[in-house]
Design a protein around this motif. Structure first.
Motif, short mmCIF file in Angstrom:
data_model
loop_
_atom_site.label_atom_id
_atom_site.label_comp_id
_atom_site.label_asym_id
_atom_site.label_seq_id
_atom_site.Cartn_x
_atom_site.Cartn_y
_atom_site.Cartn_z
N ARG A 41 -7.73 -2.86 -5.10
CA ARG A 41 -6.70 -1.83 -5.25
C ARG A 41 -6.06 -1.56 -3.90
O ARG A 41 -6.55 -2.03 -2.86
N THR A 42 -5.00 -0.80 -3.93
CA THR A 42 -4.33 -0.41 -2.69
C THR A 42 -5.16 0.65 -1.97
O THR A 42 -6.19 1.11 -2.48
N THR A 43 -4.69 1.04 -0.80
CA THR A 43 -5.40 2.04 -0.01
C THR A 43 -5.05 3.47 -0.42
O THR A 43 -5.53 4.41 0.20
N TRP A 44 -4.26 3.63 -1.48
CA TRP A 44 -3.94 4.98 -1.94
C TRP A 44 -5.21 5.65 -2.44
O TRP A 44 -5.94 5.09 -3.27
N ASP B 199 0.81 -1.22 0.00
CA ASP B 199 0.00 0.00 0.00
C ASP B 199 0.85 1.26 0.00
O ASP B 199 0.44 2.29 -0.54
N ALA B 200 2.02 1.21 0.60
CA ALA B 200 2.86 2.41 0.68
C ALA B 200 3.31 2.86 -0.70
O ALA B 200 3.41 4.06 -0.97
N ASP B 201 3.57 1.91 -1.58
CA ASP B 201 4.06 2.25 -2.93
C ASP B 201 3.00 2.05 -4.00
O ASP B 201 3.26 2.24 -5.18
N ALA B 202 1.77 1.67 -3.59
CA ALA B 202 0.64 1.51 -4.51
C ALA B 202 0.95 0.54 -5.65
O ALA B 202 0.66 0.79 -6.81
N MET B 203 1.54 -0.59 -5.28
CA MET B 203 1.89 -1.62 -6.25
C MET B 203 1.35 -2.97 -5.77
O MET B 203 1.06 -3.16 -4.58
#
Length: 461
Positions: free
Chosen positions: A132-135, A48-52
């Motif tokens: 999806r990520t949490t971004w 999640d930090a890098d949205a990958m």
């Protein structure tokens, strides 16, 4: 599920990192969704930090394949993001994983989703649900806003590709969320929508349907409030003036629904009241728009469209009587926002009393099984109807914020909790029935998504 057709290799996406990054470098591993096929476990992993994200397959054997699909329209298509990182389990192995790929394409404003897919050697394909990520999805409302933006067509700059008044409502929900949540990531849609479509149809977001014009006028008032850009207020004025030009003497006044007839209906005139009130409240020294708002309310409250149950039917007959047509949710909700705005323009406390009477009636009569339900609510998320409930809760939320005791907060919270718990998929897309229910499970589109975003905005704000 059949294998996707061959496609040209997609271009690499680069955000914080470029596609095809080694998962060993990730400091996070969140698993939102899984799938299985022939005893194999297929897993979608997120950093999640890098949205990958990356995909893995386990409990298999040599020759099993695993890959990612990436979609930029909420899982509807993925031709340009098909079979990312496609790789096979090495000889003698039982599992393997892809490289990491970006969820979003921030350089082209692509709001994305990933799924993991796998295929046992010589067997059938299985894929996880999209996620999806949490971004831009750290809260209920921002996650819903991000899912709605997956339906923002990057070519037409309209939601759903060619939505018109429904696109105005979707844009309004996104703008409201930016103000309420503090997440301004999608405010770019304001200028993009405006610049691309300013000359469409009748120009200045006007056309032959005066309610369409009213929805757009209110969207541009909202845009003006967020950006301070006077061109949006100028367009809202052009929209209000177009509606005024279609006020006539049929049934003693009111704005007609269409330039091709004299039907007087509730939604057009409620929008006219709110738009003119809003313009007066934003234009120093105005008297013109205030006078129009006063004329509208004097006509509307005596028109007969408000029935004996304090509910508002669709419109008037040729004989200028209440036509008894359905009490659509948006007819009950827009008037609440309109009367709140009109109260701000006049200081008349009686307007809030009237609004409260109407809201008390509609929150009681429109609630079924603990949630708001549209009269004759169907299982589809396409067409006009799915946007109605959003307009209702937007108006109810506006009134609720204005009243010191916030009397409708419990209902809004109850409906929002039910939708979140029972009507949401792993991509934070919502369906038509806020309590889940029968027949509509798995159905989603931007109309339903806009309505839930309006609900989450109202429950939060």
């Amino acid at each position: 599920m059949s294998a996707p057709s061959a496609a040209a290799a997609p271009s690499a996406v680069c955000n914080a990192y470029c596609d095809a990054r080694d998962p060993a470098s990730s400091t996070q591993d969140r698993v939102p969704v899984t799938a299985s096929v022939a005893g194999r476990s297929i897993t979608l992993h997120f950093d999640d930090a890098d949205a990958m994200g990356w995909a893995s397959i386990a409990n298999g054997g040599s020759g099993d394949q695993v890959w990612l699909d990436r979609s930029m329209d909420g899982g509807r298509t993925w031709a340009s993001g098909s079979r990312l990182g496609d790789t096979a389990v090495p000889s003698g192995g039982q599992g393997w994983r892809t490289q990491m790929y970006n969820v979003d394409d921030w350089n082209t404003r692509g709001v994305g989703a990933l799924r993991a897919c796998g295929q046992p050697a010589g067997g059938a394909i299985a894929c996880t649900p999209w996620a999806r990520t949490t971004w831009n999805a750290g809260s209920r409302s921002t996650a819903a806003a991000t899912a709605l933006m997956m339906s923002f067509d990057r070519s037409s700059k309209l939601f759903g590709g060619n939505g018109w008044w429904t696109a105005a409502n979707a844009l309004t929900a996104v703008i409201d969320n930016s103000r309420i949540s503090g997440m301004g990531s999608y405010t770019y849609a304001i200028a993009e929508t405006y610049d691309k479509n300013i000359n469409a149809q009748g120009g200045q977001f006007r056309n032959e349907y005066l309610d369409d014009t009213g929805w757009w006028g209110l969207a541009w008032v909202d845009a003006y409030d967020v950006t301070g850009d006077s061109r949006y207020l100028d367009t809202a004025r052009a929209d209000a003036d177009h509606m005024q030009a279609n006020w006539n003497s049929t049934c003693g006044g009111g704005v007609r629904w269409s330039t091709n007839g004299n039907y007087k209906n509730a939604i057009t005139n409620e929008l006219f009241l709110q738009l003119n009130s809003a313009l007066h409240n934003r234009i120093p020294g105005d008297t013109t728009y205030l006078d129009r708002a006063k004329n509208e309310w004097n006509w509307f409250r005596n028109s007969g469209m408000i029935n004996g149950d304090r509910m508002i039917n669709d419109g008037l007959t040729d004989a200028c009587a209440n036509n008894g047509q359905p009490t659509w949710t948006y007819n009950q909700g827009v008037i609440l926002g309109a009367l709140t705005e009109f109260h701000k323009a006049t200081g008349d406390a009686g307007l809030l009393t009237t609004a409260r009477e109407l809201a008390d009636a509609s929150t009681t009569r429109l609630e079924t099984d603990g949630v708001l339900r549209e009269p004759g609510e169907g299982d589809s998320c396409t067409g006009d109807g799915p946007s109605f409930k959003g307009a209702y809760v937007r108006g109810l939320g506006t009134l609720n914020r204005q009243l010191s005791d916030h009397p409708y907060a419990p209902a809004l919270t109850r409906w929002a909790n039910s939708a979140y718990d029972h009507d949401r998929n792993p991509l934070d897309q919502y369906g038509p029935h806020w309590n889940g229910g029968n027949g509509g499970n798995g159905t989603t589109d931007y109309g339903c998504q806009q309505s839930v975003l309006d609900l989450l905005n109202a429950a939060t704000g």
